[in-house]
Design a protein around this motif. Sequence first.
Motif, PDB file in Angstrom:
ATOM      1  N   GLU A 217       0.846  -1.188   0.000  1.00  0.00           N
ATOM      2  CA  GLU A 217       0.000   0.000   0.000  1.00  0.00           C
ATOM      3  C   GLU A 217       0.882   1.238   0.000  1.00  0.00           C
ATOM      4  OE1 GLU A 217      -2.942  -0.198   3.138  1.00  0.00           O
ATOM      5  OE2 GLU A 217      -3.271  -2.336   2.802  1.00  0.00           O
ATOM      6  N   TRP A 218       0.312   2.346  -0.460  1.00  0.00           N
ATOM      7  CA  TRP A 218       1.105   3.569  -0.522  1.00  0.00           C
ATOM      8  C   TRP A 218       0.257   4.800  -0.261  1.00  0.00           C
ATOM      9  CZ3 TRP A 218       0.585   0.344  -4.878  1.00  0.00           C
ATOM     10  CH2 TRP A 218      -0.203   0.835  -5.937  1.00  0.00           C
ATOM     11  N   SER A 219       0.959   5.848   0.137  1.00  0.00           N
ATOM     12  CA  SER A 219       0.351   7.151   0.377  1.00  0.00           C
ATOM     13  C   SER A 219       1.202   8.198  -0.316  1.00  0.00           C
ATOM     14  CB  SER A 219       0.265   7.423   1.879  1.00  0.00           C
ATOM     15  OG  SER A 219      -0.369   8.657   2.141  1.00  0.00           O
ATOM     16  N   VAL A 220       0.551   9.156  -0.971  1.00  0.00           N
ATOM     17  CA  VAL A 220       1.234  10.125  -1.832  1.00  0.00           C
ATOM     18  C   VAL A 220       1.101  11.531  -1.256  1.00  0.00           C
ATOM     19  CG1 VAL A 220       1.368  11.094  -4.160  1.00  0.00           C
ATOM     20  CG2 VAL A 220       0.725   8.686  -3.847  1.00  0.00           C
ATOM     21  N   PHE A 221       2.235  12.223  -1.169  1.00  0.00           N
ATOM     22  CA  PHE A 221       2.230  13.642  -0.779  1.00  0.00           C
ATOM     23  C   PHE A 221       2.549  14.473  -2.006  1.00  0.00           C
ATOM     24  CE2 PHE A 221       5.077  17.204   0.742  1.00  0.00           C
ATOM     25  CZ  PHE A 221       4.035  18.072   1.026  1.00  0.00           C
TER      26      PHE A 221
ATOM     27  N   ASN B 239       0.410  20.213  -7.343  1.00  0.00           N
ATOM     28  CA  ASN B 239      -0.071  18.857  -7.598  1.00  0.00           C
ATOM     29  C   ASN B 239       1.022  17.941  -8.141  1.00  0.00           C
ATOM     30  OD1 ASN B 239      -2.261  17.066  -7.318  1.00  0.00           O
ATOM     31  ND2 ASN B 239      -2.648  17.121  -9.522  1.00  0.00           N
ATOM     32  N   GLN B 240       2.269  18.270  -7.884  1.00  0.00           N
ATOM     33  CA  GLN B 240       3.372  17.397  -8.271  1.00  0.00           C
ATOM     34  C   GLN B 240       3.722  16.476  -7.106  1.00  0.00           C
ATOM     35  OE1 GLN B 240       5.977  20.714  -9.210  1.00  0.00           O
ATOM     36  NE2 GLN B 240       5.959  20.146 -11.381  1.00  0.00           N
ATOM     37  N   VAL B 241       4.093  15.244  -7.446  1.00  0.00           N
ATOM     38  CA  VAL B 241       4.400  14.245  -6.417  1.00  0.00           C
ATOM     39  C   VAL B 241       5.741  14.577  -5.778  1.00  0.00           C
ATOM     40  CG1 VAL B 241       4.772  11.806  -5.910  1.00  0.00           C
ATOM     41  CG2 VAL B 241       3.087  12.474  -7.633  1.00  0.00           C
ATOM     42  N   VAL B 242       5.717  14.759  -4.456  1.00  0.00           N
ATOM     43  CA  VAL B 242       6.924  15.061  -3.697  1.00  0.00           C
ATOM     44  C   VAL B 242       7.470  13.810  -3.015  1.00  0.00           C
ATOM     45  CG1 VAL B 242       7.857  16.376  -1.734  1.00  0.00           C
ATOM     46  CG2 VAL B 242       6.251  17.454  -3.339  1.00  0.00           C
ATOM     47  N   ARG B 243       6.563  12.999  -2.472  1.00  0.00           N
ATOM     48  CA  ARG B 243       6.998  11.817  -1.723  1.00  0.00           C
ATOM     49  C   ARG B 243       5.923  10.741  -1.817  1.00  0.00           C
ATOM     50  NH1 ARG B 243       9.956  10.879   3.810  1.00  0.00           N
ATOM     51  NH2 ARG B 243       8.899   9.034   4.628  1.00  0.00           N
ATOM     52  N   VAL B 244       6.386   9.490  -1.912  1.00  0.00           N
ATOM     53  CA  VAL B 244       5.499   8.339  -1.826  1.00  0.00           C
ATOM     54  C   VAL B 244       6.055   7.408  -0.760  1.00  0.00           C
ATOM     55  CG1 VAL B 244       4.411   6.415  -3.022  1.00  0.00           C
ATOM     56  CG2 VAL B 244       4.982   8.497  -4.297  1.00  0.00           C
ATOM     57  N   ASP B 245       5.208   7.010   0.182  1.00  0.00           N
ATOM     58  CA  ASP B 245       5.568   5.992   1.175  1.00  0.00           C
ATOM     59  C   ASP B 245       4.944   4.675   0.767  1.00  0.00           C
ATOM     60  OD1 ASP B 245       7.025   7.016   3.755  1.00  0.00           O
ATOM     61  OD2 ASP B 245       5.636   8.623   3.199  1.00  0.00           O
ATOM     62  N   PHE B 246       5.795   3.672   0.517  1.00  0.00           N
ATOM     63  CA  PHE B 246       5.330   2.319   0.216  1.00  0.00           C
ATOM     64  C   PHE B 246       5.558   1.447   1.452  1.00  0.00           C
ATOM     65  CE2 PHE B 246       6.529   3.858  -4.061  1.00  0.00           C
ATOM     66  CZ  PHE B 246       5.389   3.528  -4.777  1.00  0.00           C
TER      67      PHE B 246
ATOM     68  N   LEU C  16      10.658  -3.502   4.089  1.00  0.00           N
ATOM     69  CA  LEU C  16       9.353  -3.336   4.718  1.00  0.00           C
ATOM     70  C   LEU C  16       8.722  -1.981   4.413  1.00  0.00           C
ATOM     71  CD1 LEU C  16      10.185  -4.801   8.252  1.00  0.00           C
ATOM     72  CD2 LEU C  16       8.963  -5.948   6.396  1.00  0.00           C
ATOM     73  N   HIS C  17       9.549  -0.967   4.271  1.00  0.00           N
ATOM     74  CA  HIS C  17       9.038   0.389   4.018  1.00  0.00           C
ATOM     75  C   HIS C  17      10.070   1.131   3.179  1.00  0.00           C
ATOM     76  CE1 HIS C  17       6.391   3.857   5.438  1.00  0.00           C
ATOM     77  NE2 HIS C  17       7.310   4.453   4.695  1.00  0.00           N
ATOM     78  N   ALA C  18       9.614   1.722   2.087  1.00  0.00           N
ATOM     79  CA  ALA C  18      10.489   2.532   1.231  1.00  0.00           C
ATOM     80  C   ALA C  18       9.817   3.867   0.970  1.00  0.00           C
ATOM     81  CB  ALA C  18      10.783   1.823  -0.090  1.00  0.00           C
ATOM     82  N   ALA C  19      10.613   4.919   0.977  1.00  0.00           N
ATOM     83  CA  ALA C  19      10.123   6.253   0.615  1.00  0.00           C
ATOM     84  C   ALA C  19      10.744   6.648  -0.712  1.00  0.00           C
ATOM     85  CB  ALA C  19      10.486   7.269   1.689  1.00  0.00           C
ATOM     86  N   CYS C  20       9.923   7.138  -1.625  1.00  0.00           N
ATOM     87  CA  CYS C  20      10.413   7.659  -2.894  1.00  0.00           C
ATOM     88  C   CYS C  20      10.328   9.176  -2.833  1.00  0.00           C
ATOM     89  CB  CYS C  20       9.581   7.130  -4.057  1.00  0.00           C
ATOM     90  SG  CYS C  20      10.258   5.673  -4.826  1.00  0.00           S
ATOM     91  N   GLN C  21      11.485   9.833  -2.935  1.00  0.00           N
ATOM     92  CA  GLN C  21      11.532  11.292  -2.879  1.00  0.00           C
ATOM     93  C   GLN C  21      12.899  11.759  -3.369  1.00  0.00           C
ATOM     94  OE1 GLN C  21      11.046  12.359   1.281  1.00  0.00           O
ATOM     95  NE2 GLN C  21      12.468  10.779   1.933  1.00  0.00           N
ATOM     96  N   ILE C  22      12.982  13.017  -3.757  1.00  0.00           N
ATOM     97  CA  ILE C  22      14.256  13.587  -4.185  1.00  0.00           C
ATOM     98  C   ILE C  22      15.188  13.674  -2.967  1.00  0.00           C
ATOM     99  CG2 ILE C  22      15.382  15.623  -5.152  1.00  0.00           C
ATOM    100  CD1 ILE C  22      13.681  14.116  -7.181  1.00  0.00           C
TER     101      ILE C  22
END
Length: 633
Positions: free
Chosen positions: A185-189, A194-201, A422-428
Amino acid sequence: MSDTHTGSAPDSLRKSASKLGPKTGFNATRSGQFAGAAYEYFTPAFVQDLADQPALQEELNNWWTLNLTSWVAQAMPAAPSWFYDPATTNIPSDAASVAIQWNAFSGRIQQFYSANPPVAPANPYKLNATQVYSLADTGYYTDSSNKSIALPNIPATLCPQANWSGPLKTFGPYGPRGWQDEYCEWSVFRNTANQVVRVDFTCENPEYWTTLWKVSPERVVELYNSTLNANAQSQNQITVTLADLQLTDASGKPVIDPNTGRPAYNPLNKWNSGPISVRGGSTSSGGAMHLTSTPNTLQTEIGLAGASSVQYASGNLYPQPLICCGNFGQEYRHSDPHIGQSVSQAVNPNSGSYNLANLANPFGLYIQLPNFANWTFGSNVVPGQGGIPANAQPSDIWQIVRGSQTCIDPVTGQAFPGNMILHAACQIPLAWLQANPNLTLADILINGRPIQWAGQIAETFNMTLYARPLPAGSTAPPVNPCTSTQSPAYTPLQCMYSQLWNGYYPITELAPTGAKLSLASNTTFVAPWLPANGKAQALTLTCTTIPSQLSDLQVAFLLPDSSDPDSSIGVTVNAATPVTYAVPGNSYPDNYFALSLSVTVGSSSAPGLRSVQITVNGNSSVLPDAVFIPEIE
């Protein structure tokens, strides 16, 4: 890629599981469960979240072993079984684990809505890629008239295949991100543009967090803060408090867990609910700490493995006929049909020799590294220029926050054949943002397209569980006929303290479709503790049906390793109430009954996990290892 982790089984995980820690005041002897040294179930990815507090870590490890012991018992098929119990089975040192993988993006979203579904039949919606990504990220898509539409209805009949000509039903699973049902599951900031800054998976199971909360709510709060704030810019940091995570009643008062005497945990708290994160200011909310879709549980994974170890008349060459015949899991997910087929083929590889099957310790669901081959930089990111490091890679936006890239298998001494993330964050990365604070994930391309949806990322990585087959010789398992979709009458389903049931059940969670679901659907099968103190204790036991006369129904707790009732445990059935919820692990709610019980455990009752039995007119049905009787020190 940032934050490479390596994990192994710490020495603290190898201690005896005979006791639980000082907060409980009980000795957790598992009478009759094992011979010799106690078997230890390792925590997922070998994480030791209380390593700085050894007494509490040992308590957590022992709780975890107790939980896994009960879930394996509940998943065990009827004898003769090719699903083995790791605690009572010799596992040789050359018994390698096997990775079973599937894509993290929702197969049901693709199957029921995409113009290019994975398999036949086609659906009538035929949505384009952007609309499918929007559904996966939010539960909504925008049609050609710019109207926002929630998850449309799907066929009510899915076996032998989806029947679009027949009746339709609401998309399930329900819940604030129930459609993300591939154990990821994921949550998007997003920013104001409205540009994607961070996704928590996340793929962390809710059972672990419920158990950790019982041992140390304070550490849960610390982990929420450190995980959801990992490598985030200061203006996007959040503050999670203890009160944020507590279960409260209609008047706002905490619901007390009789086991601990402290407030119970709310698995759908404001920081772990829904697919959208809001950061900055007093309205901050949302995030993904652990799984919330009702079928996304570890107990379900174990149950699926047990059920699919049975050999069915459909054979195991094709996943859809097998899952329809075996009636396990949910059709058209990437996960369930593939897991079921893989476990079935592990037992019967159609080679003349057969295997026992179960999961590899540590039991868990794990994110794998993405395939970075088609990840590239957009024009705003040039390595070696504008403050971007010369060795920068697109994969640097993938940051492992919890779990490990590599874990050593304590059985073989070799690395598991995959990752245990278990948990990955996608962000710059922060270093890049110091050079150019306007960068977002849109400056990274996947297959030549800027990242505008988390689903684009999810499509590039797989989920994994690790099985461990053991050779079983040339005796073939029996072939079973296809199973009924109806649960047997009077079957006990779930048991918990009435105080907790009465706290969870009245709370309603909503789905994008408007479908309502009781928060009891997001509880777990962590066994309640019943001290042998002779005092009446209130339990709620849900079951499939009840007889017309409640007096015809008897509930009993069984002696250890026996089908006989324990006469030292008194049970009174006070009432039966109709309830509607999704028994944890199920994709859809159904109608059941909640039995209100008064249970008195006499001082002579032997400690250990106990099964609960419902008997009506001489016919009995059992829920294995439903409660735990501790030995009072």
